[in-house]
Write an enzyme that holds these catalytic residues in place. Structure first.
Site, mmCIF file in Angstrom:
data_model
loop_
_atom_site.group_PDB
_atom_site.id
_atom_site.type_symbol
_atom_site.label_atom_id
_atom_site.label_comp_id
_atom_site.label_asym_id
_atom_site.label_seq_id
_atom_site.Cartn_x
_atom_site.Cartn_y
_atom_site.Cartn_z
ATOM 1 N N ARG A 113 24.380 -80.669 11.578
ATOM 2 C CA ARG A 113 25.178 -81.895 11.516
ATOM 3 C C ARG A 113 25.912 -82.205 12.820
ATOM 4 O O ARG A 113 25.917 -83.343 13.273
ATOM 5 C CB ARG A 113 26.200 -81.725 10.390
ATOM 6 N N ARG A 118 23.725 -89.631 0.871
ATOM 7 C CA ARG A 118 24.963 -88.845 0.868
ATOM 8 C C ARG A 118 26.101 -89.418 0.016
ATOM 9 O O ARG A 118 26.726 -88.671 -0.732
ATOM 10 C CB ARG A 118 25.455 -88.583 2.303
ATOM 11 N N CYS A 145 18.665 -99.638 -8.558
ATOM 12 C CA CYS A 145 19.169 -99.793 -9.919
ATOM 13 C C CYS A 145 19.840 -98.518 -10.414
ATOM 14 O O CYS A 145 19.312 -97.812 -11.283
ATOM 15 C CB CYS A 145 18.035 -100.209 -10.834
ATOM 16 N N GLU A 146 20.957 -98.189 -9.816
ATOM 17 C CA GLU A 146 21.794 -97.055 -10.190
ATOM 18 C C GLU A 146 23.218 -97.429 -9.821
ATOM 19 O O GLU A 146 23.443 -97.951 -8.719
ATOM 20 C CB GLU A 146 21.447 -95.797 -9.365
ATOM 21 N N GLU A 205 23.292 -71.805 14.083
ATOM 22 C CA GLU A 205 22.373 -72.786 13.481
ATOM 23 C C GLU A 205 23.060 -74.127 13.222
ATOM 24 O O GLU A 205 23.166 -74.556 12.076
ATOM 25 C CB GLU A 205 21.853 -72.228 12.146
ATOM 26 N N PRO A 206 23.533 -74.800 14.255
ATOM 27 C CA PRO A 206 24.199 -76.086 14.013
ATOM 28 C C PRO A 206 23.193 -77.184 13.692
ATOM 29 O O PRO A 206 22.124 -77.268 14.303
ATOM 30 C CB PRO A 206 24.892 -76.367 15.351
HETATM 31 C C1 LIG Z 1 21.751 -76.433 6.374
HETATM 32 C C2 LIG Z 1 21.825 -75.148 7.093
HETATM 33 C C3 LIG Z 1 22.371 -75.072 8.387
HETATM 34 C C4 LIG Z 1 22.975 -76.254 9.101
HETATM 35 O O1 LIG Z 1 24.130 -76.714 8.510
HETATM 36 P P1 LIG Z 1 24.975 -77.862 9.250
HETATM 37 O O2 LIG Z 1 26.116 -78.062 8.348
HETATM 38 O O3 LIG Z 1 24.114 -79.062 9.337
HETATM 39 O O4 LIG Z 1 25.358 -77.336 10.574
HETATM 40 C C5 LIG Z 1 22.349 -73.860 9.040
HETATM 41 N N1 LIG Z 1 21.828 -72.759 8.448
HETATM 42 C C6 LIG Z 1 21.299 -72.794 7.209
HETATM 43 C C7 LIG Z 1 20.743 -71.553 6.628
HETATM 44 C C8 LIG Z 1 21.281 -73.976 6.488
HETATM 45 O O5 LIG Z 1 20.762 -74.004 5.262
#
Ligand SMILES: *Cc1c(COP(=O)(O)O)cnc(C)c1O
Length: 415
Positions: free
Chosen positions: A276, A312, A342-343, A273-274
């Site tokens: 970023r 971020r 305004c922070e 599940e990539p």
């Molecule tokens: C956010 C998330 C990701 C992706 O994370 P990255 O750091 O963006 O690769 C994958 N799996 C789950 C369950 C997440 O919550």
């Protein structure tokens, strides 16, 4: 590797000058390079060649429909954490049967929606969620494919706000409890145990903790398979880090190698599940300098992008490179790049040595493709930015800038 380079002294996204985009679309604007998205997609998917793998792009990193539709076309699956993200995937042409549904607080309505869509896998995070999923599935006359998200209790050694695999974290369930839940699921006719899942955190810059976590989860997989659970999917999450300034994360090949090694003897489809790593450095946030002011102890450069546009730095103290769109030579001075909100935490970049930008000059905040626009808000009554996708020498606005009217959509004065 990205596709933002200076040509004739001007920063370009692929073949398009950011100065052109600043003039034509205005600022602040997120600009994405399709060639970078494509390249990252290919590097990541090739890293798993020969091993049955489903690469599920993690939608929360950047959920713009144009990006989702590119990933869908290239054969990606998706990782969603809400009914809203699932709806976006479907709207963009992604397939629910290649989509996994994660999240610690799925509502009944979201479970119903995802069952109706036919998602590949529910990554379940508690005993109570498992019971509810069973009820919802039985009411719908189907069996819900699920995995338990295991909290393997490893320290991902990343920023504490984005670490999810420690036992103090709200995510997942402990290994021992996970086993009990798979046992329990045998009595629930609305469920089908299709996999085992973990995700230990984000912006991982070393693979050791991941290897340790995946070995634990793989051991559970073997036990469960031996006990006769149907399984078939081993979801090892995302989290691979990227370089913002001086980090040196492993590349996708090293990451894949560790995952492949820890799961080599398991005849399951690997799910990754990539987020970023696919989109992070494919985007910049283009902003214009409003004012320079000397300040008492520091020099400030006030720009038209703020923490509502890119959260971020304020949220995690994250650091992004800031560069001038027009290449500048000259003496560098110490300055802070701050937004208009305004922070005091609305500092986009602190303590940088840059050539003092001119008033009205364009700056690019780099590596802003992930967790940038997807975290943007209207705080301080600020319309959210436009988004532009560049492909070669062509570009298109893939999300228009919000208007003032958009700010009160759905609201009434109550009179
Ligand atoms: C956010 C998330 C990701 C992706 O994370 P990255 O750091 O963006 O690769 C994958 N799996 C789950 C369950 C997440 O919550």
């Amino acid at each position: 590797m990205d596709h933002f380079h200076y040509r004739r002294g001007m920063l370009h996204a692929e073949g398009v000058s950011l100065a052109t985009l600043g003039t034509e679309v205005g600022t602040p604007t997120y600009v994405y390079a399709e060639a970078t998205l494509r390249r990252h997609w290919e590097v990541v998917s090739h890293a798993f060649a020969g091993r049955p793998t489903l690469v599920c792009y993690s939608v929360k990193a950047n959920s713009n429909l144009a990006l989702l539709s590119r990933f869908a076309e290239w054969g990606a699956g998706f990782d969603v954490v809400s009914g809203g993200e699932l709806a976006r995937v479907e709207r963009a042409g992604g397939q629910p049967r290649r989509t996994v549904f994660a999240g610690v607080g799925k509502t009944k309505r979201e479970l119903q929606q995802a069952l109706g869509s036919g998602v590949l896998l529910f990554n379940v995070e508690s005993a109570e969620e498992l019971e509810l999923l069973d009820q919802v599935a039985r009411a719908a006359g189907v069996r819900a494919p699920f995995a338990i998200r295991v909290n393997p209790d490893v320290d991902a050694r990343t920023h504490r706000s984005i670490s999810t695999g420690l036992k103090t974290s709200k995510f997942g369930v402990p290994l021992a409890e996970a086993r009990a839940l798979y046992q329990r699921s045998r009595q629930l006719r609305g469920l089908l145990a299709k996999g085992v899942d973990c995700h230990i955190g984000s912006q991982l810059t070393r693979v050791g903790p991941l290897a340790q976590a995946v070995r634990r989860v793989a051991a559970l997989y073997r036990q469960l398979a031996a006990e006769g659970h149907p399984l078939g999917l081993l979801d090892v999450g995302g989290g691979l880090g990227i370089r913002y300034r001086s980090e040196a994360p492993p590349g996708p090949e090293a990451w894949a190698k560790v995952l492949r090694a820890a799961t080599a003897d398991i005849a399951a489809t690997l799910v990754v599940e990539p987020g970023r790593v696919l989109v992070g450095n494919a985007g910049v946030l283009l902003t214009r300098v409003l004012y320079r002011k000397p300040g008492h102890a520091r020099r400030f450069v006030v720009v038209d992008a703020g923490m509502n546009d890119l959260l971020r730095p304020a949220l995690y103290g994250a650091e992004h490179e800031v560069v001038s769109v027009r290449q500048r030579r000259g003496r560098r001075v110490l300055l802070d790049v701050v937004g208009p909100v305004c922070e005091s935490t609305d500092t986009l970049a602190a303590g940088r040595h840059l050539v003092l930008p001119l008033q009205g000059e364009l700056l690019a905040i780099r590596t802003a493709g992930a967790y940038g626009m997807s975290m943007a808000s209207n705080y301080n009554g600020r319309p959210r930015p436009a988004e532009v996708l560049v492909s070669g020498r062509r570009w298109q606005v893939v999300r228009t800038r919000e208007t003032l009217r958009d700010l009160w959509r759905g609201e009434s004065t109550g009179r």
